[in-house]
Design a protein around this motif. Structure first.
Motif, mmCIF file in Angstrom:
data_model
loop_
_atom_site.group_PDB
_atom_site.id
_atom_site.type_symbol
_atom_site.label_atom_id
_atom_site.label_comp_id
_atom_site.label_asym_id
_atom_site.label_seq_id
_atom_site.Cartn_x
_atom_site.Cartn_y
_atom_site.Cartn_z
ATOM 1 N N ILE A 1 21.854 44.083 -83.876
ATOM 2 C CA ILE A 1 21.728 42.785 -83.331
ATOM 3 C C ILE A 1 21.701 43.031 -81.707
ATOM 4 C CG2 ILE A 1 21.956 40.438 -82.694
ATOM 5 C CD1 ILE A 1 22.418 40.050 -85.759
ATOM 6 N N TRP A 2 22.869 43.768 -81.478
ATOM 7 C CA TRP A 2 23.255 43.993 -80.069
ATOM 8 C C TRP A 2 22.305 44.947 -79.343
ATOM 9 C CZ3 TRP A 2 25.744 42.613 -76.047
ATOM 10 C CH2 TRP A 2 26.368 43.422 -74.839
ATOM 11 N N ASN A 3 21.888 46.015 -80.065
ATOM 12 C CA ASN A 3 20.958 47.066 -79.589
ATOM 13 C C ASN A 3 19.486 46.367 -79.337
ATOM 14 O OD1 ASN A 3 22.860 49.007 -79.805
ATOM 15 N ND2 ASN A 3 22.176 49.750 -81.799
ATOM 16 N N LEU A 4 19.266 45.320 -80.322
ATOM 17 C CA LEU A 4 17.998 44.699 -80.051
ATOM 18 C C LEU A 4 17.999 43.833 -78.912
ATOM 19 C CD1 LEU A 4 17.067 43.808 -83.806
ATOM 20 C CD2 LEU A 4 15.741 45.435 -82.327
ATOM 21 N N CYS A 5 19.031 43.276 -78.567
ATOM 22 C CA CYS A 5 19.358 42.281 -77.516
ATOM 23 C C CYS A 5 19.097 43.082 -76.139
ATOM 24 C CB CYS A 5 20.307 41.670 -77.379
ATOM 25 S SG CYS A 5 20.688 40.397 -78.731
#
Length: 576
Positions: free
Chosen positions: A16-20
């Protein structure tokens, strides 16, 4: 050292962090683009006009102008009759001089790659390679020919009289009529000596038995029906023949069969048996009456050539003579001097290939029912019904007959092929094309450096204003409800004036006078689905054709059209 194993929850959080991070980066890039185009952070803002670029009003046509007001040229006085008067009907071309000027020696090929120099010779040295025979001119070869001075010219309903042999032009087509058929026919009408020419369009009737009837009902071809009635154009059904006649004696003179015949003659010497049909193989048949044929078995007829048009040209020319032209050829000048030469057997070189058998037959001329034509047809059959020009050409080279078919250089019929294959040396042609798609382009700077080799005087330009002739034509045409035109008090449509600087397809200084001057044709090389953009080179050709066929302009020989009314080219709405 073992890597630590993270829990599923940790890995999910990392994803999720990478997608953000990805969304943030893409968001920044998007906003930069929006600000640069609109001057605002609001993605729904309208673009701000550049101070250096013309303002294109909302709802305008064709990149900011009303196409109905677009001029067709910037040239003040177009020199339509740039070729001068048409040559005398008996004029012949000296093949030797054409070969020497554009090829050099047969072994050295010193001039083959210098296409600019070839075109310069063709356009400026006509008196060197075109000549009137001092004795036995073609017009005197048959007492039935009318005198040159009294031959009736063409009229609206009559094709006129030819004071000499009539030359046949052949082409092949499959399917409905398109603008490419129209371009081919109109270029033929624009350039050729029509009382002395006939155009036969061969339609694929093996695939579609009603091809001729369908073409006669075709809406696109309807504009040419008056010329069918007048005799200029004949629609012919092409069916692959079951047998082809050969000139008597050609089989016996062929080394491939002469020994077989000699052996059989020895065996049958003194025999009283009735003569039978002699099958010499490869479909070559000699009947008891001495007639010679190529006959195809049922098995052969089920394996017709994949490239049918490759076979069509050789067979049609063997049976009828004349010249064959692919439908993607646009004629640029009168072919008669090339075709009137007694041994008018020629094709062109395949690009800049140096092998003497590497022919291209997009333009092919043969004498009818001749030793050479029958040899080439027999050869194609012998090669398994493979009539590809390089196959047939190399066969002729191997058999020692290649010199019977003159190989003209690409400058005569396909002047940018060497450029396209990176084989050109010396200066670029005029116009300077780097690929075959450029003739379709009419946008600003679409063809960069197209005039780099032009040494002639600058053409006088006129102010860009609406073409009155074009307006008259389009005003006369009924507009559909969706295309209803409202003419403003200022003479514009929709109250919108024409501005050159706003035009996506602006008028230019292009004229046919400077379109590969000297070449007999331009080869488009397929591109069947393309349409010419406004003010492209093909658009210039279309305007010249329509101007001539409407009686408003002359052709390149200064002649006026006296034939039936021919509809103009359609407008391509994709460029409105």
């Amino acid at each position: 050292m073992d890597r630590p194993r993270h829990s599923k929850l940790h890995r999910c959080g990392q994803l999720i962090w990478n997608l953000c991070i990805v969304f943030v980066v893409y968001g920044i890039i998007f906003e930069v683009i929006v600000v640069s185009r609109t001057g605002s952070f609001n993605p729904f803002s309208k673009p701000v006009a550049s101070s250096n670029a013309p303002t294109i009003p909302e709802g305008s046509l064709s990149g900011g102008v009303n196409y109905r007001l677009r001029p067709t040229t910037l040239v003040k006085n177009i020199n339509d009759a740039y070729a001068g008067p048409r040559r005398h009907v008996d004029t012949l071309a000296n093949y030797g001089k054409l070969l020497e000027a554009c090829r050099g020696s047969a072994t050295g090929l010193e001039k083959m790659r210098f296409v600019y120099d070839c075109l310069e010779y063709l356009s400026k040295k006509e008196d060197d390679y075109l000549f009137l025979p001092s004795d036995s001119p073609a017009s005197k070869s048959d007492p039935s020919y009318p005198a040159v001075d009294t031959a009736a010219p063409a009229s609206q309903t009559n094709i006129g009289q030819c004071p000499g042999p009539v030359q046949l032009f052949h082409t092949y087509w499959t399917g409905p009529s398109t603008w490419r058929v129209e371009l081919f026919i109109k270029a033929y009408l624009y350039t050729q000596n029509l009382p002395c020419s006939r155009l036969w369009i061969w339609l694929d009737s093996d695939t579609n038995p009603t091809a001729v009837a369908d073409m006669m009902q075709d809406k696109g071809f309807a504009r040419f029906l008056p010329l069918v009635e007048r005799g200029d154009i004949t629609l012919k059904a092409w069916n692959f023949p079951t047998r082809i006649p050969l000139p008597k004696g050609t089989v016996a003179s062929d080394p491939l069969y002469s020994q077989i015949l000699a052996n059989r003659a020895l065996k049958s010497a003194g025999s009283t048996e009735e003569k039978k049909i002699e099958d010499l193989g490869d479909g070559v048949i000699i009947h008891p009456d001495g007639s010679e044929w190529i006959e195809f078995s049922e098995r052969q007829m089920t394996f017709l050539p994949v490239a049918v048009s490759d076979a069509v040209r050789f067979i049609v020319l063997h049976l009828n003579g004349g010249v064959y032209l692919d439908m993607d050829i646009m004629l640029l000048r009168d072919m008669r001097p090339l075709l009137l030469t007694p041994d008018h057997n020629f094709a062109e070189r395949w690009a800049v290939h140096s092998h003497p058998g590497d022919f291209n037959t997009a333009v092919l001329s043969l004498n009818a029912n001749s030793s050479l034509s029958s040899y080439l047809v027999r050869g194609g059959v012998r090669m398994g019904l493979n009539f590809h020009p390089m196959i047939v050409g190399r066969m002729a080279w191997k058999d020692g007959r290649v010199e019977e078919l003159a190989m003209f250089e690409t400058g005569l019929f396909d002047p940018i092929w060497g450029e396209f294959n990176w084989g050109r040396e010396g200066r670029c042609t005029v116009p300077c094309f780097k690929d075959y798609g450029q003739a379709f382009l009419g946008t600003r700077e679409a063809v960069r450096e197209e005039w780099q080799s032009f040494d002639g005087p600058q053409l006088e330009e006129e102010e860009a204003k609406a073409g009155v002739t074009e307006l008259k034509k389009r005003d006369a045409a009924p507009a559909s409800a969706a295309e209803k035109i409202v003419k403003g008090e200022d003479g514009s449509y929709g109250g919108r004036e024409y501005r050159l600087e706003e035009d996506k397809y602006p008028p230019t200084n292009r004229t046919l006078e400077n379109f590969f001057r000297g070449a007999w044709s331009y080869h488009i090389h397929n591109q069947w689905a393309k349409h010419p953009q406004p003010n492209s080179w093909f658009s210039v050709a279309q305007n010249a054709h329509d101007g001539f066929l409407s009686g408003e302009r002359t052709n390149l020989y200064g002649e006026k059209w006296g034939g039936p009314e021919i509809m103009s080219y359609d407008r391509w709405r994709e460029f409105d």
